[in-house]
Write a protein that holds these residues in place. Structure first.
Motif, short mmCIF file in Angstrom:
data_model
loop_
_atom_site.label_atom_id
_atom_site.label_comp_id
_atom_site.label_asym_id
_atom_site.label_seq_id
_atom_site.Cartn_x
_atom_site.Cartn_y
_atom_site.Cartn_z
N PHE A 99 0.14 -6.30 2.93
CA PHE A 99 0.93 -6.14 1.71
C PHE A 99 0.04 -5.75 0.53
N SER A 100 -1.10 -6.39 0.41
CA SER A 100 -1.99 -6.09 -0.72
C SER A 100 -2.46 -4.64 -0.66
N GLN A 101 -2.71 -4.12 0.54
CA GLN A 101 -3.13 -2.73 0.68
C GLN A 101 -1.98 -1.78 0.32
N ALA A 102 -0.76 -2.13 0.74
CA ALA A 102 0.40 -1.29 0.41
C ALA A 102 0.63 -1.24 -1.10
N VAL A 103 0.46 -2.37 -1.76
CA VAL A 103 0.63 -2.41 -3.22
C VAL A 103 -0.45 -1.60 -3.91
N ALA A 104 -1.68 -1.71 -3.44
CA ALA A 104 -2.77 -0.93 -4.03
C ALA A 104 -2.53 0.57 -3.85
#
Length: 68
Positions: free
Chosen positions: A28-33
């Motif tokens: 999720f953190s990678q998708a948000v970034a």
């Protein structure tokens, strides 16, 4: 539930789980970034951020021309 119908249901469940196991998951953190980076890179083309010139705006109020 009869034996044949429960077998059919279980086959569908197994098929769905196999499909889900093949997906490439992203944290999720990678998708948000990635989404944030995309938005920042394309901000200059976003009419909600930059506005629309009055000559190019198809939704501007029409001018009324009346001769009295």
């Amino acid at each position: 539930m009869s034996g044949s119908s429960s077998v059919a249901v279980m086959k569908k469940v197994v098929q769905q789980l196999r499909l889900e196991a093949e997906l490439n998951w992203v944290k999720f953190s990678q998708a948000v970034a990635d989404l944030k980076q995309f938005c920042l890179q394309n901000a200059q083309h976003d009419p909600l951020l930059t506005g629309v010139s009055s000559s190019a705006n198809p939704f501007r109020p029409q001018k009324v021309c009346s001769f009295l």
